[in-house]
Design a protein around this motif. Sequence first.
Motif, PDB file in Angstrom:
ATOM      1  N   ARG A  27      11.767  71.211 -33.623  1.00 25.85           N
ATOM      2  CA  ARG A  27      12.162  71.771 -34.925  1.00 25.85           C
ATOM      3  C   ARG A  27      12.328  73.286 -34.884  1.00 25.85           C
ATOM      4  NH1 ARG A  27      12.826  67.714 -38.445  1.00 25.85           N
ATOM      5  NH2 ARG A  27      11.475  65.919 -38.286  1.00 25.85           N
ATOM      6  N   PRO A  28      11.408  74.030 -34.255  1.00 27.82           N
ATOM      7  CA  PRO A  28      11.637  75.482 -34.168  1.00 27.82           C
ATOM      8  C   PRO A  28      12.932  75.836 -33.423  1.00 27.82           C
ATOM      9  CG  PRO A  28       9.350  75.002 -33.678  1.00 27.82           C
ATOM     10  CD  PRO A  28      10.062  73.679 -33.778  1.00 27.82           C
ATOM     11  N   LEU A  29      13.216  75.103 -32.341  1.00 24.06           N
ATOM     12  CA  LEU A  29      14.473  75.346 -31.618  1.00 24.06           C
ATOM     13  C   LEU A  29      15.678  75.028 -32.492  1.00 24.06           C
ATOM     14  CD1 LEU A  29      13.724  73.986 -28.035  1.00 24.06           C
ATOM     15  CD2 LEU A  29      14.236  76.334 -28.669  1.00 24.06           C
ATOM     16  N   ILE A  33      18.604  77.634 -33.549  1.00 20.54           N
ATOM     17  CA  ILE A  33      20.029  77.375 -33.325  1.00 20.54           C
ATOM     18  C   ILE A  33      20.805  77.571 -34.620  1.00 20.54           C
ATOM     19  CG2 ILE A  33      21.733  75.563 -32.810  1.00 20.54           C
ATOM     20  CD1 ILE A  33      19.642  74.460 -30.771  1.00 20.54           C
ATOM     21  N   GLY A  34      20.274  77.041 -35.723  1.00 18.81           N
ATOM     22  CA  GLY A  34      20.928  77.197 -37.021  1.00 18.81           C
ATOM     23  C   GLY A  34      21.039  78.650 -37.439  1.00 18.81           C
ATOM     24  N   ALA A  35      19.983  79.422 -37.216  1.00 17.58           N
ATOM     25  CA  ALA A  35      19.991  80.837 -37.588  1.00 17.58           C
ATOM     26  C   ALA A  35      21.014  81.621 -36.776  1.00 17.58           C
ATOM     27  CB  ALA A  35      18.594  81.429 -37.413  1.00 17.58           C
ATOM     28  N   ILE A  36      21.077  81.346 -35.476  1.00 15.69           N
ATOM     29  CA  ILE A  36      22.043  82.046 -34.620  1.00 15.69           C
ATOM     30  C   ILE A  36      23.465  81.652 -34.993  1.00 15.69           C
ATOM     31  CG2 ILE A  36      22.890  82.231 -32.245  1.00 15.69           C
ATOM     32  CD1 ILE A  36      19.934  82.100 -31.353  1.00 15.69           C
ATOM     33  N   THR A  37      23.663  80.372 -35.299  1.00 16.12           N
ATOM     34  CA  THR A  37      24.996  79.913 -35.711  1.00 16.12           C
ATOM     35  C   THR A  37      25.434  80.634 -36.979  1.00 16.12           C
ATOM     36  OG1 THR A  37      24.617  77.745 -34.708  1.00 16.12           O
ATOM     37  CG2 THR A  37      26.369  77.889 -36.347  1.00 16.12           C
ATOM     38  N   GLU A  38      24.547  80.758 -37.935  1.00 12.27           N
ATOM     39  CA  GLU A  38      24.886  81.469 -39.187  1.00 12.27           C
ATOM     40  C   GLU A  38      25.175  82.940 -38.921  1.00 12.27           C
ATOM     41  OE1 GLU A  38      25.665  80.541 -42.335  1.00 12.27           O
ATOM     42  OE2 GLU A  38      25.684  78.609 -41.294  1.00 12.27           O
ATOM     43  N   LYS A  39      24.418  83.552 -38.031  1.00 16.58           N
ATOM     44  CA  LYS A  39      24.655  84.954 -37.667  1.00 16.58           C
ATOM     45  C   LYS A  39      26.054  85.118 -37.098  1.00 16.58           C
ATOM     46  CE  LYS A  39      23.056  88.497 -34.508  1.00 16.58           C
ATOM     47  NZ  LYS A  39      23.153  88.514 -33.074  1.00 16.58           N
TER      48      LYS A  39
END
Length: 102
Positions: A27-29, A33-39
């Motif tokens: 879940r942390p990974l 991944i979601g945070a980097i994708t949004e960035k």
Amino acid sequence: MESILKALFRGQLHPDEIIVPSHPEYRPLSRQIGAITEKWRKELSDELFLELEEYSDLCLSANSLHVEAAFIHGFKLGANMVIEVMSKREELVTHAASGVSL
């Protein structure tokens, strides 16, 4: 509960759609991944982000093929282990001369 064989025959088994890894790092990974994708969505042009998404889709497809191959290999390995154990089950009986068979 319906038979596994019936569910398999009817195309009702889709383990790849319901499996969620229980590893504590999953879940942390996934969130990372979601945070980097949004960035990247915010920082890249639409065209570059589309290319990144296409690249990501290709990576996911390759990974899915690897996971499928690993599943098949693991299943065959497990089945062969059962065959080996069952074919030598008489070795498990400590008193084979007693005539008791498993």
